[in-house]
Design a protein around this motif. Sequence first.
Motif, PDB file in Angstrom:
ATOM      1  N   GLU A 169      -4.575  33.523 -28.226  1.00 59.58           N
ATOM      2  CA  GLU A 169      -3.326  34.264 -28.038  1.00 59.58           C
ATOM      3  C   GLU A 169      -2.896  34.942 -29.339  1.00 59.58           C
ATOM      4  OE1 GLU A 169      -1.261  31.556 -24.493  1.00 59.58           O
ATOM      5  OE2 GLU A 169      -1.001  31.002 -26.604  1.00 59.58           O
ATOM      6  N   ARG A 170      -3.040  34.241 -30.459  1.00 58.22           N
ATOM      7  CA  ARG A 170      -2.700  34.864 -31.744  1.00 58.22           C
ATOM      8  C   ARG A 170      -3.637  36.029 -32.047  1.00 58.22           C
ATOM      9  NH1 ARG A 170      -2.030  29.509 -33.526  1.00 58.22           N
ATOM     10  NH2 ARG A 170      -4.007  29.604 -34.681  1.00 58.22           N
ATOM     11  N   ALA A 171      -4.897  35.874 -31.679  1.00 55.37           N
ATOM     12  CA  ALA A 171      -5.847  36.975 -31.901  1.00 55.37           C
ATOM     13  C   ALA A 171      -5.448  38.205 -31.107  1.00 55.37           C
ATOM     14  CB  ALA A 171      -7.255  36.518 -31.511  1.00 55.37           C
ATOM     15  N   SER A 172      -4.969  37.988 -29.879  1.00 58.53           N
ATOM     16  CA  SER A 172      -4.534  39.101 -29.045  1.00 58.53           C
ATOM     17  C   SER A 172      -3.339  39.810 -29.678  1.00 58.53           C
ATOM     18  CB  SER A 172      -4.172  38.590 -27.649  1.00 58.53           C
ATOM     19  OG  SER A 172      -3.643  39.629 -26.856  1.00 58.53           O
ATOM     20  N   LEU A 173      -2.419  39.044 -30.259  1.00 54.08           N
ATOM     21  CA  LEU A 173      -1.240  39.644 -30.869  1.00 54.08           C
ATOM     22  C   LEU A 173      -1.587  40.305 -32.206  1.00 54.08           C
ATOM     23  CD1 LEU A 173       1.519  37.010 -30.058  1.00 54.08           C
ATOM     24  CD2 LEU A 173       0.798  39.014 -28.760  1.00 54.08           C
ATOM     25  N   ARG A 174      -2.554  39.741 -32.935  1.00 60.97           N
ATOM     26  CA  ARG A 174      -2.993  40.411 -34.178  1.00 60.97           C
ATOM     27  C   ARG A 174      -3.632  41.758 -33.857  1.00 60.97           C
ATOM     28  NH1 ARG A 174      -4.433  35.079 -35.907  1.00 60.97           N
ATOM     29  NH2 ARG A 174      -6.566  35.356 -35.100  1.00 60.97           N
ATOM     30  N   LEU A 175      -4.285  41.833 -32.708  1.00 63.13           N
ATOM     31  CA  LEU A 175      -4.869  43.104 -32.289  1.00 63.13           C
ATOM     32  C   LEU A 175      -3.774  44.159 -32.098  1.00 63.13           C
ATOM     33  CD1 LEU A 175      -7.352  44.709 -31.320  1.00 63.13           C
ATOM     34  CD2 LEU A 175      -6.908  43.815 -29.019  1.00 63.13           C
ATOM     35  N   ILE A 176      -2.623  43.732 -31.620  1.00 62.51           N
ATOM     36  CA  ILE A 176      -1.506  44.670 -31.455  1.00 62.51           C
ATOM     37  C   ILE A 176      -1.104  45.250 -32.805  1.00 62.51           C
ATOM     38  CG2 ILE A 176       0.941  44.827 -30.841  1.00 62.51           C
ATOM     39  CD1 ILE A 176       0.447  42.839 -28.644  1.00 62.51           C
ATOM     40  N   ALA A 177      -0.985  44.375 -33.810  1.00 66.47           N
ATOM     41  CA  ALA A 177      -0.599  44.852 -35.137  1.00 66.47           C
ATOM     42  C   ALA A 177      -1.642  45.813 -35.697  1.00 66.47           C
ATOM     43  CB  ALA A 177      -0.408  43.663 -36.075  1.00 66.47           C
ATOM     44  N   GLN A 178      -2.909  45.450 -35.543  1.00 67.72           N
ATOM     45  CA  GLN A 178      -3.988  46.297 -36.066  1.00 67.72           C
ATOM     46  C   GLN A 178      -4.010  47.658 -35.394  1.00 67.72           C
ATOM     47  OE1 GLN A 178      -7.809  44.415 -35.836  1.00 67.72           O
ATOM     48  NE2 GLN A 178      -8.931  46.314 -36.213  1.00 67.72           N
ATOM     49  N   ARG A 179      -3.946  47.684 -34.068  1.00 73.12           N
ATOM     50  CA  ARG A 179      -3.968  48.960 -33.354  1.00 73.12           C
ATOM     51  C   ARG A 179      -2.684  49.750 -33.607  1.00 73.12           C
ATOM     52  NH1 ARG A 179      -7.730  49.754 -29.241  1.00 73.12           N
ATOM     53  NH2 ARG A 179      -9.093  47.987 -28.802  1.00 73.12           N
ATOM     54  N   GLY A 180      -1.574  49.019 -33.779  1.00 72.82           N
ATOM     55  CA  GLY A 180      -0.310  49.705 -34.043  1.00 72.82           C
ATOM     56  C   GLY A 180      -0.351  50.470 -35.351  1.00 72.82           C
ATOM     57  N   ILE A 181      -0.902  49.843 -36.384  1.00 69.80           N
ATOM     58  CA  ILE A 181      -1.018  50.530 -37.682  1.00 69.80           C
ATOM     59  C   ILE A 181      -1.983  51.706 -37.574  1.00 69.80           C
ATOM     60  CG2 ILE A 181      -1.796  50.245 -40.060  1.00 69.80           C
ATOM     61  CD1 ILE A 181      -0.757  47.327 -39.859  1.00 69.80           C
ATOM     62  N   GLY A 182      -3.092  51.495 -36.854  1.00 67.10           N
ATOM     63  CA  GLY A 182      -4.018  52.605 -36.641  1.00 67.10           C
ATOM     64  C   GLY A 182      -3.374  53.751 -35.881  1.00 67.10           C
ATOM     65  N   SER A 200       1.492  67.488 -33.090  1.00 65.98           N
ATOM     66  CA  SER A 200       1.663  66.788 -31.806  1.00 65.98           C
ATOM     67  C   SER A 200       3.102  66.349 -31.649  1.00 65.98           C
ATOM     68  CB  SER A 200       0.729  65.566 -31.742  1.00 65.98           C
ATOM     69  OG  SER A 200       1.028  64.806 -30.598  1.00 65.98           O
ATOM     70  N   ARG A 201       3.622  66.511 -30.455  1.00 61.29           N
ATOM     71  CA  ARG A 201       4.987  66.071 -30.172  1.00 61.29           C
ATOM     72  C   ARG A 201       4.981  64.972 -29.113  1.00 61.29           C
ATOM     73  NH1 ARG A 201       8.855  68.992 -32.274  1.00 61.29           N
ATOM     74  NH2 ARG A 201      10.391  68.225 -30.767  1.00 61.29           N
ATOM     75  N   SER A 202       3.822  64.364 -28.915  1.00 59.69           N
ATOM     76  CA  SER A 202       3.722  63.332 -27.887  1.00 59.69           C
ATOM     77  C   SER A 202       3.167  62.056 -28.490  1.00 59.69           C
ATOM     78  CB  SER A 202       2.818  63.801 -26.740  1.00 59.69           C
ATOM     79  OG  SER A 202       2.720  62.810 -25.755  1.00 59.69           O
ATOM     80  N   MET A 203       3.827  60.935 -28.250  1.00 62.94           N
ATOM     81  CA  MET A 203       3.333  59.644 -28.694  1.00 62.94           C
ATOM     82  C   MET A 203       2.065  59.295 -27.931  1.00 62.94           C
ATOM     83  SD  MET A 203       5.248  58.177 -30.996  1.00 62.94           S
ATOM     84  CE  MET A 203       4.988  56.427 -30.733  1.00 62.94           C
ATOM     85  N   PRO A 204       1.173  58.502 -28.522  1.00 61.38           N
ATOM     86  CA  PRO A 204      -0.031  58.078 -27.792  1.00 61.38           C
ATOM     87  C   PRO A 204       0.345  57.242 -26.574  1.00 61.38           C
ATOM     88  CG  PRO A 204      -0.177  57.565 -30.157  1.00 61.38           C
ATOM     89  CD  PRO A 204       1.227  57.967 -29.878  1.00 61.38           C
ATOM     90  N   LEU A 205      -0.517  57.294 -25.561  1.00 63.39           N
ATOM     91  CA  LEU A 205      -0.321  56.399 -24.432  1.00 63.39           C
ATOM     92  C   LEU A 205      -0.377  54.970 -24.930  1.00 63.39           C
ATOM     93  CD1 LEU A 205      -2.581  58.019 -21.681  1.00 63.39           C
ATOM     94  CD2 LEU A 205      -0.096  58.033 -21.776  1.00 63.39           C
ATOM     95  N   VAL A 206       0.406  54.092 -24.338  1.00 62.46           N
ATOM     96  CA  VAL A 206       0.415  52.710 -24.804  1.00 62.46           C
ATOM     97  C   VAL A 206      -0.948  52.059 -24.611  1.00 62.46           C
ATOM     98  CG1 VAL A 206       1.162  51.628 -22.628  1.00 62.46           C
ATOM     99  CG2 VAL A 206       1.806  50.605 -24.805  1.00 62.46           C
ATOM    100  N   ASN A 207      -1.706  52.464 -23.568  1.00 62.99           N
ATOM    101  CA  ASN A 207      -3.041  51.905 -23.381  1.00 62.99           C
ATOM    102  C   ASN A 207      -3.993  52.357 -24.489  1.00 62.99           C
ATOM    103  OD1 ASN A 207      -2.285  50.516 -21.162  1.00 62.99           O
ATOM    104  ND2 ASN A 207      -3.438  51.730 -19.688  1.00 62.99           N
ATOM    105  N   GLU A 208      -3.852  53.634 -24.915  1.00 61.16           N
ATOM    106  CA  GLU A 208      -4.681  54.126 -26.006  1.00 61.16           C
ATOM    107  C   GLU A 208      -4.300  53.452 -27.316  1.00 61.16           C
ATOM    108  OE1 GLU A 208      -4.131  58.287 -26.103  1.00 61.16           O
ATOM    109  OE2 GLU A 208      -5.046  58.665 -24.154  1.00 61.16           O
ATOM    110  N   LEU A 209      -3.038  53.175 -27.461  1.00 65.60           N
ATOM    111  CA  LEU A 209      -2.531  52.591 -28.693  1.00 65.60           C
ATOM    112  C   LEU A 209      -2.913  51.125 -28.816  1.00 65.60           C
ATOM    113  CD1 LEU A 209      -0.729  52.670 -31.215  1.00 65.60           C
ATOM    114  CD2 LEU A 209       1.217  52.177 -29.727  1.00 65.60           C
ATOM    115  N   LEU A 210      -2.744  50.378 -27.738  1.00 71.55           N
ATOM    116  CA  LEU A 210      -2.919  48.929 -27.797  1.00 71.55           C
ATOM    117  C   LEU A 210      -4.071  48.413 -26.956  1.00 71.55           C
ATOM    118  CD1 LEU A 210       0.838  47.895 -27.612  1.00 71.55           C
ATOM    119  CD2 LEU A 210      -0.544  48.334 -29.627  1.00 71.55           C
TER     120      LEU A 210
END
Length: 391
Positions: free
Chosen positions: A51-64, A75-85
């Motif tokens: 579970e912690r690994a899954s949440l660390r993935l959020i932080a990593q993808r979020g920074i990316g 660009s004036r559009s945020m990434p799709l949440v699926n593409e982001l996370l």
Amino acid sequence: MTASAATAPGPVPVSWEALEILRSDAGNLTNEVNGHLEETLTWYRHLSTDERASLRLIAQRGIGGLISWLENPSSRSMPLVNELLGSAPTDLMRTISLQRALQLIRSIVEAVEQRLPGLMPAQDQQLMLEAVLRYSREVAFTIADVYARAAESRGAWDSRLEALLVDAVLRGEPAEQIASRAAAVGWRSHEGVVVVVGEAPEQADAVFMSELRRQCIRFAADAVVGVQGDRLLLLLGRTNDLAEGLERILPRFGSGQVVYSSFAGSISQAHKSAQAAFTGFTASRAWTSAPRPVAAEDLLPERVLCGDETAKTVLRTTIFDLLASSGNGLLETVTAYLDAGHSLEATARELFVHTNTVRYRLRRVTDITGWDPVVPRDAYVLQTALAVGRL
């Protein structure tokens, strides 16, 4: 799960040098974020390794995702949440609540805010902080939207499961099937069921059902809500202060009568109790002065008129058979009393006994059956029971 793109103002224009620093330090920044999560979020430390690994993935993808967003200033559009996370939103909902998800984002932003100013050129420090805040806000809104959509879908599915349980209980399906359906909706009570039937309001939508369910949970361990045609049905498990609880939820029903029936056993055996409440709702129109709500057990004569076989059995076994087996002329006395228009003297003359003997026998009838021949409503119940018993 698919979420629509969140539209936001274009990225804050930071310098190429600032972007290079952010890109080269992404790994260290991710480690800093993970350490901050361990330090500040108590619940995070109690999660499993996966579970912690899954949440660390959020932080990593979020920074990316932040870097990619800043690299494309047009660009004036945020990434799709699926593409982001990636698959993280699904993992996120299985692991933590929405409240904790937002705490997670807040902690990530705090960690980034603490590290970035010392890395950025002076002219980019404020711009980078503004970009981080704007980006994190949009991500938080997007994740909240994902949770909301999942909750709506889950709520609709739960309502269908509850409707199937209500239908199974009313139909008297096999106990194993009812128990299975009850387990599917999270029913926990092993004994003590109350079935409530009343007129459904004009707008019995999902919001109404959810609010009514929350009200019921305040005085019942379990609550299932269903609508069948123009009838609103409740299945309640292990109730506390039923009378007060029913008074609180009465305004939720339509203008018609509300009938309830209690059963001491499990929900898988509550079919007869549910049928009693269901038939009682139809029969209640015959008793114009009935209280609201009214117990199905108080509507036995009216239910008999509606063809309720259970009501006939109850009247015969709990009144007629008991009086017939008790002897001492109780059955004859109550019959004569009712035929004589509730006159003690006429009953005494008919039976060739003293009026005090009639009084004593009538008190015995009350003690044995729980119904008092002197009370008009109780006398009607007794008279119906005598007729059913002789038939």
